[in-house]
Scaffold this motif. Sequence first.
Motif, PDB file in Angstrom:
ATOM      1  N   VAL A  35      10.968 -16.619  -3.812  1.00  9.48           N
ATOM      2  CA  VAL A  35      10.471 -15.262  -4.083  1.00  9.48           C
ATOM      3  C   VAL A  35      10.646 -14.376  -2.858  1.00  9.48           C
ATOM      4  O   VAL A  35      11.113 -13.245  -2.951  1.00  9.48           O
ATOM      5  N   GLY A  36      10.264 -14.881  -1.701  1.00 11.52           N
ATOM      6  CA  GLY A  36      10.461 -14.114  -0.474  1.00 11.52           C
ATOM      7  C   GLY A  36       9.579 -12.890  -0.345  1.00 11.52           C
ATOM      8  O   GLY A  36       9.925 -11.942   0.356  1.00 11.52           O
ATOM      9  N   VAL A  37       8.437 -12.893  -1.046  1.00 13.34           N
ATOM     10  CA  VAL A  37       7.524 -11.752  -1.021  1.00 13.34           C
ATOM     11  C   VAL A  37       6.132 -12.245  -0.645  1.00 13.34           C
ATOM     12  O   VAL A  37       5.669 -13.272  -1.168  1.00 13.34           O
ATOM     13  N   GLY A  38       5.465 -11.520   0.252  1.00 14.45           N
ATOM     14  CA  GLY A  38       4.131 -11.911   0.679  1.00 14.45           C
ATOM     15  C   GLY A  38       3.078 -11.660  -0.377  1.00 14.45           C
ATOM     16  O   GLY A  38       3.278 -10.888  -1.327  1.00 14.45           O
ATOM     17  N   ASP A  39       1.918 -12.294  -0.208  1.00  9.94           N
ATOM     18  CA  ASP A  39       0.831 -12.155  -1.173  1.00  9.94           C
ATOM     19  C   ASP A  39       0.355 -10.714  -1.305  1.00  9.94           C
ATOM     20  O   ASP A  39       0.013 -10.253  -2.403  1.00  9.94           O
ATOM     21  N   ASP A  40       0.321  -9.986  -0.197  1.00 11.95           N
ATOM     22  CA  ASP A  40      -0.141  -8.600  -0.247  1.00 11.95           C
ATOM     23  C   ASP A  40       0.794  -7.733  -1.093  1.00 11.95           C
ATOM     24  O   ASP A  40       0.341  -6.888  -1.873  1.00 11.95           O
ATOM     25  N   GLN A  41       2.091  -7.959  -0.936  1.00  8.92           N
ATOM     26  CA  GLN A  41       3.050  -7.171  -1.715  1.00  8.92           C
ATOM     27  C   GLN A  41       2.996  -7.549  -3.189  1.00  8.92           C
ATOM     28  O   GLN A  41       3.120  -6.683  -4.060  1.00  8.92           O
ATOM     29  N   VAL A  42       2.790  -8.828  -3.483  1.00 10.72           N
ATOM     30  CA  VAL A  42       2.644  -9.259  -4.875  1.00 10.72           C
ATOM     31  C   VAL A  42       1.406  -8.615  -5.495  1.00 10.72           C
ATOM     32  O   VAL A  42       1.449  -8.122  -6.631  1.00 10.72           O
ATOM     33  N   SER A  43       0.310  -8.603  -4.763  1.00 13.84           N
ATOM     34  CA  SER A  43      -0.925  -8.001  -5.279  1.00 13.84           C
ATOM     35  C   SER A  43      -0.744  -6.511  -5.544  1.00 13.84           C
ATOM     36  O   SER A  43      -1.196  -5.998  -6.577  1.00 13.84           O
ATOM     37  N   ALA A  44      -0.077  -5.819  -4.617  1.00 18.97           N
ATOM     38  CA  ALA A  44       0.169  -4.386  -4.813  1.00 18.97           C
ATOM     39  C   ALA A  44       1.061  -4.144  -6.025  1.00 18.97           C
ATOM     40  O   ALA A  44       0.855  -3.196  -6.800  1.00 18.97           O
ATOM     41  N   PHE A  45       2.045  -5.013  -6.215  1.00 15.19           N
ATOM     42  CA  PHE A  45       2.943  -4.905  -7.361  1.00 15.19           C
ATOM     43  C   PHE A  45       2.180  -5.088  -8.672  1.00 15.19           C
ATOM     44  O   PHE A  45       2.347  -4.310  -9.625  1.00 15.19           O
ATOM     45  N   LEU A  46       1.307  -6.103  -8.725  1.00 13.89           N
ATOM     46  CA  LEU A  46       0.539  -6.364  -9.942  1.00 13.89           C
ATOM     47  C   LEU A  46      -0.433  -5.224 -10.243  1.00 13.89           C
ATOM     48  O   LEU A  46      -0.600  -4.831 -11.407  1.00 13.89           O
ATOM     49  N   GLU A  47      -1.055  -4.696  -9.221  1.00 17.93           N
ATOM     50  CA  GLU A  47      -1.992  -3.594  -9.440  1.00 17.93           C
ATOM     51  C   GLU A  47      -1.274  -2.354  -9.966  1.00 17.93           C
ATOM     52  O   GLU A  47      -1.792  -1.632 -10.825  1.00 17.93           O
ATOM     53  N   THR A  48      -0.077  -2.101  -9.462  1.00 18.12           N
ATOM     54  CA  THR A  48       0.692  -0.957  -9.948  1.00 18.12           C
ATOM     55  C   THR A  48       1.117  -1.158 -11.400  1.00 18.12           C
ATOM     56  O   THR A  48       1.079  -0.231 -12.215  1.00 18.12           O
ATOM     57  N   LEU A  49       1.513  -2.384 -11.730  1.00 15.76           N
ATOM     58  CA  LEU A  49       1.875  -2.683 -13.116  1.00 15.76           C
ATOM     59  C   LEU A  49       0.687  -2.507 -14.049  1.00 15.76           C
ATOM     60  O   LEU A  49       0.837  -2.017 -15.179  1.00 15.76           O
ATOM     61  N   LYS A  50      -0.491  -2.880 -13.595  1.00 17.34           N
ATOM     62  CA  LYS A  50      -1.682  -2.747 -14.431  1.00 17.34           C
ATOM     63  C   LYS A  50      -2.005  -1.276 -14.711  1.00 17.34           C
ATOM     64  O   LYS A  50      -2.569  -0.951 -15.754  1.00 17.34           O
ATOM     65  N   LYS A  51      -1.639  -0.392 -13.797  1.00 21.35           N
ATOM     66  CA  LYS A  51      -1.825   1.036 -14.044  1.00 21.35           C
ATOM     67  C   LYS A  51      -0.908   1.513 -15.166  1.00 21.35           C
ATOM     68  O   LYS A  51      -1.287   2.341 -15.991  1.00 21.35           O
ATOM     69  N   ASP A  52       0.320   0.988 -15.164  1.00 21.63           N
ATOM     70  CA  ASP A  52       1.274   1.370 -16.204  1.00 21.63           C
ATOM     71  C   ASP A  52       1.009   0.665 -17.524  1.00 21.63           C
ATOM     72  O   ASP A  52       1.374   1.175 -18.590  1.00 21.63           O
ATOM     73  N   LYS A 101      16.883  -9.141  -2.209  1.00 16.63           N
ATOM     74  CA  LYS A 101      16.769  -7.905  -2.972  1.00 16.63           C
ATOM     75  C   LYS A 101      15.383  -7.652  -3.562  1.00 16.63           C
ATOM     76  O   LYS A 101      14.990  -6.490  -3.747  1.00 16.63           O
ATOM     77  N   LEU A 102      14.649  -8.713  -3.878  1.00 12.70           N
ATOM     78  CA  LEU A 102      13.369  -8.546  -4.566  1.00 12.70           C
ATOM     79  C   LEU A 102      12.336  -7.739  -3.781  1.00 12.70           C
ATOM     80  O   LEU A 102      11.677  -6.855  -4.358  1.00 12.70           O
ATOM     81  N   PRO A 103      12.135  -7.977  -2.485  1.00  8.38           N
ATOM     82  CA  PRO A 103      11.130  -7.188  -1.761  1.00  8.38           C
ATOM     83  C   PRO A 103      11.392  -5.691  -1.819  1.00  8.38           C
ATOM     84  O   PRO A 103      10.453  -4.895  -1.976  1.00  8.38           O
ATOM     85  N   ASP A 104      12.638  -5.289  -1.729  1.00 11.95           N
ATOM     86  CA  ASP A 104      12.961  -3.862  -1.778  1.00 11.95           C
ATOM     87  C   ASP A 104      12.670  -3.280  -3.152  1.00 11.95           C
ATOM     88  O   ASP A 104      12.200  -2.149  -3.277  1.00 11.95           O
ATOM     89  N   LEU A 105      12.936  -4.059  -4.213  1.00 16.11           N
ATOM     90  CA  LEU A 105      12.647  -3.592  -5.564  1.00 16.11           C
ATOM     91  C   LEU A 105      11.147  -3.394  -5.763  1.00 16.11           C
ATOM     92  O   LEU A 105      10.717  -2.353  -6.277  1.00 16.11           O
ATOM     93  N   LEU A 106      10.355  -4.368  -5.360  1.00 16.67           N
ATOM     94  CA  LEU A 106       8.903  -4.243  -5.519  1.00 16.67           C
ATOM     95  C   LEU A 106       8.360  -3.098  -4.681  1.00 16.67           C
ATOM     96  O   LEU A 106       7.482  -2.338  -5.126  1.00 16.67           O
ATOM     97  N   ARG A 107       8.893  -2.939  -3.470  1.00 13.67           N
ATOM     98  CA  ARG A 107       8.440  -1.863  -2.592  1.00 13.67           C
ATOM     99  C   ARG A 107       8.738  -0.494  -3.199  1.00 13.67           C
ATOM    100  O   ARG A 107       7.894   0.411  -3.173  1.00 13.67           O
ATOM    101  N   SER A 108       9.921  -0.342  -3.782  1.00  9.80           N
ATOM    102  CA  SER A 108      10.292   0.946  -4.367  1.00  9.80           C
ATOM    103  C   SER A 108       9.423   1.271  -5.571  1.00  9.80           C
ATOM    104  O   SER A 108       9.082   2.432  -5.805  1.00  9.80           O
TER     105      SER A 108
END
Length: 238
Positions: A117-134, A73-80
């Motif tokens: 975790v089941g999430v790649g480094d690229d997706q983790v980086s994109a997730f963190l960058e989006t959080l930093k915007k918020d 479930k985690l990859p879909d949550l981060l992607r959304s």
Amino acid sequence: MLVSKPNFSSILCYAIETPEHKQRTLRPSSQLLPNISRILKLNKVQEVIFGLSLLSSSNEELKNHAGQFVKHKLPDLLRSYVDADVGGVQEGGLTDVAIEVLHRLLSHVIHGPREQVGVGDDQVSAFLETLKKDFPKERVPVVLAPLLYPETQDISPDNLIPEPSTPSKIVMEDDLADLMQEIGYSSCSSVEDCRGTLVQFGVQDITPAAVARVLGKKSTYEFSFFLLFGLPYSSLDN
């Protein structure tokens, strides 16, 4: 929100690990969490938090199923969440969730075992960058700051502990029940722990009304949760 409470994991694990003998639907299986999600109509965030909470279970089979559920479930949550930054708000986003929930999710993404975790480094980086915007540096919550901006943190642990002299009697009477509920059952595991908690937060001159509020909220909280999972409240010994 129930999933934001500090004792949510222990209560959820207890409810599923010790069901009534007639309750067969809560037994560990690959369909347990999908069924809970369907019955309770959990959104994407709640699904992941339920799974993360069950990783604390003492039942190895339950932990394994919870780990697979989170990994799925985690990859879909981060992607959304990342996609919502570009295309608008989507169901199950993170913009309105409690900070405690976001902290737990973020801690798992950053520090959790890679195989869970089941999430790649690229997706983790994109997730963190989006959080930093918020949550830019100037207004990031203190509990998220060490995770989002580890290189700039100079917060002393002393700054995170409230001054014992600040709460007034009025604040104590109004908020003691909420305070004890947020800390969790560990604050009342012994007389010494309870006394230490009260001293740390400067609580003095406890009134009978404040004690009644603590007991009433504790009973209501437990009853609501066990009723949700079909467990009779009378089965609890204390």
